[in-house]
Motif scaffolding. Sequence first.
Motif, PDB file in Angstrom:
ATOM      1  N   GLN A  66       4.461   2.781 -22.618  1.00  0.00           N
ATOM      2  CA  GLN A  66       4.677   3.695 -21.481  1.00  0.00           C
ATOM      3  C   GLN A  66       3.338   4.115 -20.867  1.00  0.00           C
ATOM      4  O   GLN A  66       3.236   4.263 -19.646  1.00  0.00           O
ATOM      5  N   ILE A  67       2.306   4.295 -21.716  1.00  0.00           N
ATOM      6  CA  ILE A  67       0.976   4.640 -21.194  1.00  0.00           C
ATOM      7  C   ILE A  67       0.405   3.467 -20.404  1.00  0.00           C
ATOM      8  O   ILE A  67      -0.164   3.645 -19.314  1.00  0.00           O
ATOM      9  N   GLU A  68       0.566   2.244 -20.914  1.00  0.00           N
ATOM     10  CA  GLU A  68       0.069   1.059 -20.218  1.00  0.00           C
ATOM     11  C   GLU A  68       0.743   0.906 -18.863  1.00  0.00           C
ATOM     12  O   GLU A  68       0.100   0.573 -17.860  1.00  0.00           O
ATOM     13  N   SER A  69       2.052   1.169 -18.820  1.00  0.00           N
ATOM     14  CA  SER A  69       2.795   1.084 -17.559  1.00  0.00           C
ATOM     15  C   SER A  69       2.278   2.114 -16.560  1.00  0.00           C
ATOM     16  O   SER A  69       2.111   1.825 -15.364  1.00  0.00           O
ATOM     17  N   ALA A  70       2.000   3.331 -17.052  1.00  0.00           N
ATOM     18  CA  ALA A  70       1.495   4.394 -16.174  1.00  0.00           C
ATOM     19  C   ALA A  70       0.094   4.045 -15.659  1.00  0.00           C
ATOM     20  O   ALA A  70      -0.228   4.284 -14.489  1.00  0.00           O
ATOM     21  N   VAL A  71      -0.744   3.481 -16.513  1.00  0.00           N
ATOM     22  CA  VAL A  71      -2.089   3.094 -16.102  1.00  0.00           C
ATOM     23  C   VAL A  71      -2.030   2.006 -15.033  1.00  0.00           C
ATOM     24  O   VAL A  71      -2.756   2.049 -14.035  1.00  0.00           O
ATOM     25  N   ASN A  72      -1.146   1.029 -15.215  1.00  0.00           N
ATOM     26  CA  ASN A  72      -0.986  -0.043 -14.220  1.00  0.00           C
ATOM     27  C   ASN A  72      -0.535   0.518 -12.875  1.00  0.00           C
ATOM     28  O   ASN A  72      -1.008   0.094 -11.825  1.00  0.00           O
ATOM     29  N   GLU A  73       0.367   1.495 -12.923  1.00  0.00           N
ATOM     30  CA  GLU A  73       0.859   2.108 -11.677  1.00  0.00           C
ATOM     31  C   GLU A  73      -0.269   2.847 -10.966  1.00  0.00           C
ATOM     32  O   GLU A  73      -0.390   2.800  -9.736  1.00  0.00           O
ATOM     33  N   CYS A  74      -1.125   3.528 -11.731  1.00  0.00           N
ATOM     34  CA  CYS A  74      -2.240   4.269 -11.130  1.00  0.00           C
ATOM     35  C   CYS A  74      -3.282   3.335 -10.528  1.00  0.00           C
ATOM     36  O   CYS A  74      -3.847   3.621  -9.469  1.00  0.00           O
ATOM     37  N   THR A  75      -3.556   2.226 -11.201  1.00  0.00           N
ATOM     38  CA  THR A  75      -4.621   1.338 -10.732  1.00  0.00           C
ATOM     39  C   THR A  75      -4.185   0.470  -9.568  1.00  0.00           C
ATOM     40  O   THR A  75      -4.967   0.164  -8.683  1.00  0.00           O
ATOM     41  N   THR A  76      -2.900   0.063  -9.547  1.00  0.00           N
ATOM     42  CA  THR A  76      -2.428  -0.753  -8.420  1.00  0.00           C
ATOM     43  C   THR A  76      -2.182   0.113  -7.201  1.00  0.00           C
ATOM     44  O   THR A  76      -2.348  -0.322  -6.072  1.00  0.00           O
ATOM     45  N   GLY A  77      -1.749   1.360  -7.430  1.00  0.00           N
ATOM     46  CA  GLY A  77      -1.542   2.283  -6.315  1.00  0.00           C
ATOM     47  C   GLY A  77      -0.246   2.012  -5.596  1.00  0.00           C
ATOM     48  O   GLY A  77       0.394   0.979  -5.751  1.00  0.00           O
ATOM     49  N   ASP A  78       0.122   2.973  -4.798  1.00  0.00           N
ATOM     50  CA  ASP A  78       1.351   2.863  -4.010  1.00  0.00           C
ATOM     51  C   ASP A  78       1.158   3.644  -2.728  1.00  0.00           C
ATOM     52  O   ASP A  78       1.853   4.595  -2.429  1.00  0.00           O
ATOM     53  N   ASP A  79       0.138   3.230  -1.958  1.00  0.00           N
ATOM     54  CA  ASP A  79      -0.240   3.983  -0.758  1.00  0.00           C
ATOM     55  C   ASP A  79       0.888   4.049   0.248  1.00  0.00           C
ATOM     56  O   ASP A  79       1.112   5.064   0.898  1.00  0.00           O
ATOM     57  N   GLU A  80       1.622   2.931   0.386  1.00  0.00           N
ATOM     58  CA  GLU A  80       2.709   2.916   1.368  1.00  0.00           C
ATOM     59  C   GLU A  80       3.780   3.933   1.004  1.00  0.00           C
ATOM     60  O   GLU A  80       4.294   4.660   1.843  1.00  0.00           O
ATOM     61  N   GLY A  81       4.098   4.003  -0.328  1.00  0.00           N
ATOM     62  CA  GLY A  81       5.101   4.971  -0.758  1.00  0.00           C
ATOM     63  C   GLY A  81       4.637   6.393  -0.524  1.00  0.00           C
ATOM     64  O   GLY A  81       5.411   7.244  -0.101  1.00  0.00           O
ATOM     65  N   ASP A  82       3.355   6.655  -0.792  1.00  0.00           N
ATOM     66  CA  ASP A  82       2.830   8.007  -0.576  1.00  0.00           C
ATOM     67  C   ASP A  82       2.817   8.365   0.906  1.00  0.00           C
ATOM     68  O   ASP A  82       3.026   9.513   1.280  1.00  0.00           O
ATOM     69  N   GLU A  83       2.540   7.370   1.766  1.00  0.00           N
ATOM     70  CA  GLU A  83       2.570   7.628   3.205  1.00  0.00           C
ATOM     71  C   GLU A  83       3.969   8.096   3.619  1.00  0.00           C
ATOM     72  O   GLU A  83       4.120   9.002   4.431  1.00  0.00           O
ATOM     73  N   GLN A  84       4.988   7.460   3.046  1.00  0.00           N
ATOM     74  CA  GLN A  84       6.354   7.846   3.375  1.00  0.00           C
ATOM     75  C   GLN A  84       6.690   9.222   2.823  1.00  0.00           C
ATOM     76  O   GLN A  84       7.503   9.945   3.405  1.00  0.00           O
ATOM     77  N   MET A  85       6.046   9.588   1.698  1.00  0.00           N
ATOM     78  CA  MET A  85       6.336  10.883   1.093  1.00  0.00           C
ATOM     79  C   MET A  85       5.488  12.008   1.671  1.00  0.00           C
ATOM     80  O   MET A  85       5.660  13.161   1.296  1.00  0.00           O
ATOM     81  N   MET A  86       4.569  11.702   2.582  1.00  0.00           N
ATOM     82  CA  MET A  86       3.744  12.751   3.180  1.00  0.00           C
ATOM     83  C   MET A  86       4.602  13.804   3.865  1.00  0.00           C
ATOM     84  O   MET A  86       4.349  15.000   3.754  1.00  0.00           O
ATOM     85  N   LEU A  87       5.615  13.350   4.588  1.00  0.00           N
ATOM     86  CA  LEU A  87       6.504  14.281   5.295  1.00  0.00           C
ATOM     87  C   LEU A  87       7.936  14.000   4.895  1.00  0.00           C
ATOM     88  O   LEU A  87       8.445  12.900   5.108  1.00  0.00           O
TER      89      LEU A  87
END
Length: 525
Positions: A66-87
């Motif tokens: 689970q830690i490895e999965s979380a680290v992979n998610e942090c390093t690959t990023g999800d900028d598009e998803g965060d852009e959608q979650m801005m508003l």
Amino acid sequence: MSAVVKQHINRKFSLHGLMLQADASKYLAGLLTPLRDDAQKTEWLKRILDCVLKSTLESPIVTRAQIESAVNECTTGDDEGDEQMMLQIIQAFEFPRFYFSAERKKFVSADELKLAPPTLFDAPEEKSQLFCYRYDVIKQRLLRHKLFTTVGAYGSGEAKMKLHTVEYLLTLKSTLSDAIALGMVVQLKDGKYFLEDPTGVVPIDLSSCRYQSGIFTESCIVLIEGTFVEGVLRVKAIGHPPIETAENSRLQFGNINFFGGSQKICAKSSAKLKHLEEQNPNAMFVFCSDIWLDKSETIEKLRLMFVGFEDCAPVAFVFCGNFLSTSYGKQSFQKLTEAFKKFANLLNDFKPLLKASKLILIPGPSDLCSSVIYPKSAFPGILRKHFASIPNVIFSTNPTRIQYCTQEIVVMREDLLHRMFRTAVHIPQVAVKEMPSHLVKCLLAQAHLSPLPLHVSPVYWGFDYTMRLYPVPDLLVLADKFESYNLKSNGVIAINPGSFSAHEKFAFKVYIPSTKDVEESRIAD
């Protein structure tokens, strides 16, 4: 050094009720130890912890996988998803349901409690239950206040003040001179007030009591100090329960997303959203109320407003009703349809602006096709058809929640001061311009947008949680026919945009999230 880092990691996870397996702790410490900057280590640990909390955990024990999965998610990023979650515009019927569990001393989701979804026509017991839910939210907050927490080493001493239940008072056969109780003020008999809590009801004598600041109405949950004698609680002082800041609430309950939206954890915990917020210092919101579309001068002023914002599009325009200046009787629906058609024609001239901004329409208390019961649904499809070709027009409920990056905004359109005066037990003897501060204190203390009797401000019993103000938001927009105001209280900015009409010189408010400033604006002749 690695042992120190590992100890810090385990402590951070334990604060959220999680325990790392030995190999998971060793793996994470190995990743963070090479980082020389402590701030960098803290930032990466926070990101990884956020990712773990967002994932579905079957137990509080976190594995290396689970830690490895979380680290992979942090390093690959999800900028598009965060852009959608801005508003995110969150409709009232989409708000998350949380209830306080006294046994577990935490807020638990309705899904975890396996509660059936609420309906518009709930069972009669829901009517009394909603007041118990309001009471639970306030009591758990009150018992953490310094006046009611134990003092001394490891909490071994006694609290400065002791809270008594109504049931306890009613069992007394002698006088109690320092009775302190928390309960709801009700008028069960004409002109006679009582204090009610989940354990019972006791008559109260308010003839010689001292009121603290704030507006006090029937159905408010208050803190009372007095003398209990001969079956009556003679009140010496009455006040609203202490208000708790959002930061203190989250320190107690962690990253629970009370607000709503697509994220599993609170937006305040997202480093990416915080970064996106800092990258947009010019972002702003425009708030207007009483947009009388049946007035030609309103349409002209709206055109001037849109022209003025063409070169600096706001994140969103938030327009609250009423959308007609008066009632037209049988012709009201036809007039509203015609007014919306004119408004849509105006918006057609500003499609480039609306591609960059959202336009949120919230019904007012007198608007047709909107229930008189809270939460009020959005305008129906028959009134939306004129806006089909216009981008980013959102018809929302009353109240509505808006999450912009890490900031939480609550919008409600109601003439609250007028309604509160109708059932006031006590109104502060202050200048009219000071009344909004007492209103805001009442709402934040009650953790509710409408702490009024149900016959004055009806609420769907099962959906009363949609009116909750806990934890308190960053911005509270109370669109009221009262004159405009802008004030701060307990970390909350509270504003009333005023009426967008000729007698208020077409006033509106502009909120700038990066600085948390509110600009007073008008459209001059």
